[in-house]
Design a protein around this motif. Structure first.
Motif: not given
Ligand code: SF4
Lengths: 346, 315
Positions: A103, A105-107, A110, A112, A151-152, A183
C-alpha cells in the motif's frame, strides 16, 4: 516511527519491470502509462517479481520509506475465498482479490507489514485475467468481492485506474457486488465512472484524529475521509463506514467521542448503508515479525492478549470499546445494519 | 557500523587516508583498517572484549577490509568479517571496487549497482536502492576471470543488458545475505578499463591507475559512506527504545518482584509500550517502592506489581 532521514529515495524512484510485461503489447502499454508518472525513475528489468519481492531478510519498514514499484503479471489463483478474521457482512459467497500487493499508505498496525516479506509495492497488470476468473465464479453463484484487499486501491487510482475498471465491470455483471475499502481523503469521485448498478460499495475506515496522526501515516485525515464519504453519497455510491480496527489510545473515549460527534453532525447517517465495528486484532505470526521490525511503534508494542494465535485487546477492553461504539451508532443506525466482528469468527 | 570491502589495497587507499583508518596488526588473514580510537580502546581493554555502558561489545564505527581479487576471496572475507563483528540489523555494508565497462555510459566513471548477475550460476541479485544520490546506476556481471578486451567484446553480445563487469559484487551480496538484508548492502564501482589489454604487465602502473580512478571520485564515495553511517546510527537509535535509567529500573524490578520468565516478558512489554506512549511508569514504580510494595517477598506479590503496571499503561 518514520526515520526522518532526509536523503532516502522518494517512493517509486525505482521501478522493477518483469520481462513478460515488456514482451507483451498490452501489458507494456499499461506499464508505460504508469511509468510516465515517474519520468526520472530508474527502470530495472527483472525476470519474476518474486526475485525482488521475496528476497531474504528484507526490512518492510526501511523499504516502505523509499518504496519501490514492481510491475508484474500475476499467475496462479487470482481470486480467493474470504479469510476468517474478516467480516463477511452477511454475504455467503465472500471473496477477495489482490491486483496489488502493499500500500502507498503506511498504517503502523497494518497486517501487511507482518504478512509480506517486502515493503515494496507490486501492481499486477493482468486485471483482465482476474475479471475472467470472477466471471467463472459468477457462472456458479453471485459473488461479493473485496477488490481493495492487501492494499488501498484508491490511494493510487491516478496511476492505475483500477477502481474505475472495477466499477464498470461490476455494473456489467449483475451477480457481482464489489467492496472498495479505503482510507483516502478528498477522493475525486468526478473522475470515477457513475455507479449505475448500486453494487459498488465504498467502505471507508474511520479513525479519530489522534489515531490518524500517530499511526495511519500518509492516509487521508479524518476531515478528508468525511469529505470523501459526502462526495461518494452525492455521486450515488453505496457507502459503508468501518470503525474497524478501533485502536486503543490513552483517553480513547474522548478521541472516539470527538470523532463520532463530527461524523454524525456532518454526514447524513440515514444514507449510510451499513457500518462495521471491530477492535484491533492480528495473528501472532504477523505481530511477532512487526514487533521485531518496529521496536519504536506504540501500537505494535501494545501488550495485547494472545488467544489461540490471535493477538487482541483484553476481553474487558474489547467489550468496552466495541460496546461503546455500537451504543453511539445505535443512536443513528438501525441495529440490523451494524455489523460487529464476533468472537466465533476468530 | 559500516563495513567496507574492497578487493585491492589501491582501491581502498584513498578511503583509508580520508577516514584516517589504521591497520589492525592482529588481523593476518585479511587486511583490516579501523578508526584509530578503536585501536586505542581495544589496547586499553587489555586484549579483552570491552563493553559499552549498555553492556554491549564495543565495535568500531567502520571497518574496511581488503578481500583479495575474485568471488571466492570476496565471499570468504565478507563472511569472516561479518561473523567477527557480529553484523546486525543496524549495520550497513559497502562493497567498493573497480569494474570494466561493457557499454559506453556518457563518460561517467562511478556507478551504484542495482542489479548483480552471477555469471557462474546465472542468478540475479538486487540490493535495495534506498539512498538518494547523484551517482548514476548500472547493472553488473560478476565473473571469476580477469576480462581481456576480446572477452569484453564477446560479453557485449552475450550479456547485452549489463553495463559493467567485475569479479566480486554478486559474490559479496550472496555471502553478506547470510548476515544482513538487501537494504543493508550497497555496491559502488569505479570504471577503470574496458577489459585489460593483453600487453599490460606493469602491476605498479595498474595499481596507480586504480588509485587515481578512485581518488577522482572520492568526494562522491565519501558522501555515500557518510549517508550509510547516518542510516546505521539512526537505526541503532530506533532499535533502542529504553534509555539507560529505564533499563536499570526494569532490571531492578524484575529482580525485586520475583517475576517468572513469562512475567518478566510481560513486564518488559508493558514498559516498552508505556515509554512509547509517554506514560510515566517509572513514577509508578517509585511509588511502589515508597509504599513498600516492592521488593516483594514472593512471586504471588510480584503478580500484584505486574497488575498495577498493566493497569496504568493500558486500561
Ligand atoms: S490503508 Fe489499509 S492496506 Fe494501506 S497501510 Fe493502511 S491498513 Fe494497510
Amino acid at each position: 516511527m518514520l526515520s526522518g532521514t532526509s536523503f532516502l529515495n522518494k517512493p517509486f524512484s525505482h521501478i522493477y519491470v518483469e520481462e513478460k510485461v515488456l514482451a507483451d503489447r498490452d501489458y507494456r502499454e499499461k506499464a508505460d502509462e504508469i511509468m510516465k508518472h515517474f519520468p526520472k525513475a530508474e527502470i530495472i528489468k527483472i525476470d519474476h517479481y518474486k526475485d525482488v519481492f521475496n528476497r531474504h531478510k528484507q526490512n518492510y519498514v526501511k523499504q516502505h520509506e523509499s518504496q519501490a514499484l514492481i510491475l508484474a503479471v500475476k499467475q496462479g489463483n487470482l481470486v480467493y475465498p474470504g479469510a476468517e478474521v474478516c467480516q463477511n457482512m452477511g454475504h455467503k459467497h465472500f471473496y477477495y482479490t489482490s491486483c496489488m500487493m502493499n500500500c502507498l499508505f503506511d498504517c503502523e498496525y497494518c497486517y501487511l507489514k507482518g504478512m509480506y516479506p517486502s515493503g515494496n509495492m507490486v501492481i499486477f497488470l493482468n486485471l483482465q485475467d482476474i475479471f475472467k476468473e470472477v466471471e467463472t465464479l459468477l457462472s456458479e453463484h453471485p459473488v461479493y468481492l473485496c477488490v481493495s484487499y492487501d492494499t488501498d486501491l484508491l490511494a493510487i487510482e491516478t496511476l492505475t485506474g483500477y477502481v474505475s475498471e472495477w466499477i464498470d465491470f461490476a455494473a456489467s455483471h449483475p451477480g457481482l457486488t464489489i467492496e472498495v475499502r479505503t482510507k483516502a481523503g478528498n477522493i475525486d469521485f468526478e473522475r470515477l465512472p457513475a455507479d449505475r448498478s448500486g453494487r459498488t460499495i465504498f467502505a471507508f475506515t474511520l479513525s479519530p484524529d489522534y489515531v490518524v496522526e500517530h499511526f495511519e501515516h500518509r492516509t487521508g485525515s479524518l476531515g478528508g475521509r468525511i469529505e470523501s464519504i459526502k462526495r461518494a453519497l452525492d455521486s450515488g455510491f453505496t457507502v459503508r463506514m468501518c470503525f474497524d480496527p478501533m485502536i486503543y489510545c490513552p483517553d480513547w473515549k474522548t478521541e472516539y467521542g470527538k470523532m463520532m460527534d463530527r461524523i454524525t453532525s456532518e454526514i447524513p447517517m440515514d444514507r449510510v448503508n451499513d457500518v462495521s465495528v471491530g477492535s484491533f486484532r492480528l495473528s501472532e505470526e504477523y505481530l511477532k515479525s512487526m514487533r521485531r521490525n518496529m521496536p519504536d511503534s506504540a501500537v505494535v508494542q501494545y501488550p495485547y492478549q494472545n488467544d489461540h494465535g490471535v493477538y487482541h485487546y483484553s476481553d474487558k477492553l474489547t467489550e468496552e470499546m466495541e460496546n461503546w461504539m455500537v451504543g453511539r451508532l445505535r443512536e443513528f443506525v438501525p441495529e440490523d445494519r451494524i455489523f460487529r466482528w464476533e468472537e466465533q469468527d476468530r | 557500523m559500516v563495513f567496507i570491502f574492497t578487493a585491492l589495497y589501491p582501491e581502498a587507499k584513498p578511503l583509508i587516508k580520508m577516514f584516517g583508518l589504521k591497520k589492525r596488526a592482529d588481523m593476518t588473514r585479511f587486511q583490516q583498517f579501523v578508526p584509530e580510537e578503536y585501536l586505542k580502546l581495544m589496547a586499553g581493554a587489555d586484549g579483552e572484549d570491552s563493553g559499552d555502558s549498555k553492556g554491549r561489545r564495543i565495535r568500531p564505527e567502520m571497518v574496511l577490509t581488503i578481500t583479495g581479487v575474485g568471488p571466492i576471496n570476496a565471499s570468504a572475507a565478507v563472511s569472516s568479517v561479518l561473523t567477527e563483528y557480529d553484523a546486525g540489523s543496524a549495520d550497513q555494508l559497502l562493497s567498493l571496487g573497480t569494474a570494466a565497462m561493457l557499454h559506453k555510459h556518457d563518460g561517467k566513471e562511478l556507478f551504484l549497482l542495482n542489479k548483480l548477475l552471477d555469471q557462474n550460476s546465472d542468478r540475479c541479485f538486487y540490493p535495495d536502492m534506498l539512498v538518494e544520490t547523484a551517482i548514476p546506476e548500472a547493472s553488473v556481471v560478476t565473473g571469476s576471470q580477469v576480462l581481456t578486451e576480446r572477452a569484453v567484446m564477446f560479453l557485449d553480445m552475450a550479456a547485452g543488458d549489463y553495463e559493467l563487469y567485475d569479479m566480486e559484487a554478486a559474490a559479496v551480496y550472496q555471502a553478506a545475505a547470510f548476515y544482513v538484508g538487501p537494504h543493508q548492502q550497497s555496491f559502488l564501482r569505479v570504471v577503470t578499463d574496458s577489459g585489460i589489454s593483453e600487453d599490460v604487465s606493469d602491476v605498479k602502473i595498474l595499481a596507480a591507475h586504480v588509485t587515481d580512478s578512485v581518488e577522482r571520485n572520492v568526494e562522491q564515495i565519501l558522501d555515500y559512506v557518510e549517508k550509510l553511517r547516518e542510516i546505521s546510527a539512526k537505526e541503532e537509535e530506533r532499535m533502542d527504545i529504553l534509555g539507560v535509567p529505564e533499563k536499570k529500573a526494569v532490571e531492578k524490578v524484575i529482580r525485586d518482584a520475583h517475576f517468572s520468565k513469562v512475567m518478566q516478558d510481560q513486564f518488559t512489554q508493558y514498559v516498552k509500550y508505556g515509554s512509547l506512549s509517554g506514560i510515566s511508569w517509572m513514577a509508578e514504580v517509585e511509588r511502589l517502592y515508597e509504599e513498600g510494595v516492592l521488593p516483594t517477598v514472593d512471586k504471588r506479590n510480584g503478580k500484584k506489581v505486574l497488575d498495577v503496571i498493566r493497569n496504568i499503561i493500558s486500561e
